[in-house]
Scaffold this motif. Sequence first.
Motif, PDB file in Angstrom:
ATOM      1  N   PRO A  15       5.118  12.122  23.720  1.00 40.84           N
ATOM      2  CA  PRO A  15       4.256  11.006  23.302  1.00 40.84           C
ATOM      3  C   PRO A  15       4.719   9.663  23.855  1.00 40.84           C
ATOM      4  O   PRO A  15       3.898   8.830  24.249  1.00 40.84           O
ATOM      5  N   GLU A 694       1.614   5.898  21.546  1.00 36.19           N
ATOM      6  CA  GLU A 694       2.647   6.882  21.198  1.00 36.19           C
ATOM      7  C   GLU A 694       2.520   7.323  19.750  1.00 36.19           C
ATOM      8  O   GLU A 694       2.478   8.527  19.428  1.00 36.19           O
ATOM      9  N   GLN A 697      -0.413   9.674  18.468  1.00 41.39           N
ATOM     10  CA  GLN A 697      -0.265  11.115  18.648  1.00 41.39           C
ATOM     11  C   GLN A 697       0.591  11.720  17.525  1.00 41.39           C
ATOM     12  O   GLN A 697       0.264  12.777  16.973  1.00 41.39           O
TER      13      GLN A 697
END
Length: 710
Positions: A15, A694, A697
């Motif tokens: 991520p 980031e 996710q």
Amino acid sequence: MTNDAPSSAAGDSFPRQHARTQRYTVGQPRSYAVPPDGSAVLFLRSRGGAERANLLWRLDTGTGAETVLADPAALLDGGTEDLSAAERARRERSRESSAGIVGYALDAAGALAVFPLSGRLFAAGPGTGQVRELPVSGSVLDPRPAPDGRWVAAPTTDGALRLVAADGSGQRVLAEPERPGVSWGQAEFIAQEEMDRDRGYWWSPQSDRLLVARVDDAPVQRWWIADPANPAADPVEVAYPATGTPNAEVTLWLVDLAGGRTEVVWDRQAYPYLARVHWSGGGPALLLVQARDQRSQLLLTVDPETGATSTLRTEQDPVWLELFPGVPAWTPGGALLQISDEPGHRALLADDRALTGAEWHLRAVLAVGRTEALVLASAGEAAEDWTPGLVSLLEVPLDGSGPRMLRTGAALDAVRGGDTTVLSQSSLDYPGRRAEVLRAGEQVAVVANHAERPVLTARPVFRLAGRRRIPAAVLLPTGYDRARDGLLPVLMDPYGGPHGQMVVQAHNANLASQWVADQGFAVVVADGRGTPGRSPGWEKAVAFDLAEVTLADQVEALQALAEEFPLDLGKVAIRGWSYGGYLAALAVLRRPDVFHAAVAGAPVTDFALYDTHYTERYLGTPQERPEVYRAHSLIEDAAKLERPLMIIHGLADDNVVAAHTLRLSSALLAAGRPHTVLPLSGVTHMTPQEQVAENLQLLQVAFLKQALGM
């Protein structure tokens, strides 16, 4: 594959790396152009996989050597970019998330390249390596040189269209707005967002005049987008043409280099959309103008002296008429190229004569030469070897002797100049994209790719699912063993709507789904009816029934794939963004028997709040078909929610505005239905911010695991 970048920063998770590298696009070459003599290839690329700012590069096709033509850091003396609100909006419309030089334009000989940087205008000589700034008043957008390279035209953020000589002299205004809300030489919101037309002016082949769009957004309703996290900041005024409301008024003018103007006249009341403009040496200027319902359109030629138009073709379709990249266009010999819907496929036509048959479904025209056209196509729907997720690059002779296939692969693209072709493609066999430079069909170079290598490997398996043969990809956890691990919770991971093809046989396109699979899911990506690349009938099956058709195909794909793959149909989640977000929320509201949890990102919850050209193509107007809008409203279904639902929305989104999520949340609250809302302050429809991308996710997977009892 040429890749000089390190695999990742130390300790990067997927991520984090995926977000930091802008989905592995940082450091990847793009935006290729080839001068007519084929001696060079120009392209954009940053210096490495950790640097977002693109430079303008030149590759010598004789030696393969790459040199920097223009470096933003040097041109700005090490300073940072200062983007105008208009430039930020342009980038949002084109989904542009990189920095530095994000676009450039060449003259006809390829001897002059021009580009904007922080609102300033720069010109580079690809042959000389010299770069100079051209003085222009105002902040520049989308500059373009005349074909002969003597002049450069540039719209500016104040709405004017300015002209300057290539040596920096003679700056003047060609057209300027008479009041706020008017602009010259810029594409309006609807053209950029929905018509794939990001230009607002076109040079004549003789370099003596231009066709210039004048946009007046006074008729468009005003919305206000505020930043609740910063209550002291003024709201942003947005002219948003919601379905059933007025569009901007777009007219077209012939403008000479002294600023003289003549209006181009057509029946704008019947055909208000200026969809395409083409002006080349093969014939008179071409206009493609569409009716508001997009079921009829005219192909017009323009008299360059009087502005009068003549109808060359009248086209009609009972459902809608699709717009295609690269056409209509003249060949150098004066033949008219078009793409036409046929039963089961789309054909390339030259003066109404079919150059391709039912074996090919045309998608775009990439280049037009004297004897052939370079096109992208999928296999025709009836083809026995029809394979999901692949396209072919074809060379189609204009004499009708039949197409020649040059390459089949994933996400193919190509540009051509003289005998030089740059062919860019993705594959399951390697990450990122590979760009080959071919001269007379022989490889002479590979453009270096500096993008980072992903920290994981995608392993999709492709199928045609169910009786409708729905293109689908299935991804299982790395190292999965059915005897040991048993059935897996399922995540449906679609876009599932018009203009969005997710099932592609490319490594990086499947990475996000593979990462979720590695968290313990079987991930299914399915492109049902309405998605592109299959046939006209496949795309148009959603007319006036987007919701039921697209949802039914997700269910069919899921149930068919469960006969072969280890899918636990008692634990099925779905997630998506934009139309995919709508589809995810729709799934848990209308089919809780199939879907047990959903994450809906930036969903359209009420199509009455979405824009004209997109929404009216599929649903008509809310005035004509109010029952269709009610049938597609998630807000109407709020009381039906019985499954966990997370809704995510950027509060600065000016495409799918946050009102969609806020109204659905209010309706759910009024109905006493618990749900989760994740508002993203300062985030647009793209969510380009690294930390946001980031953590989104991570939060989605955590929510779905809890919802499914994993």
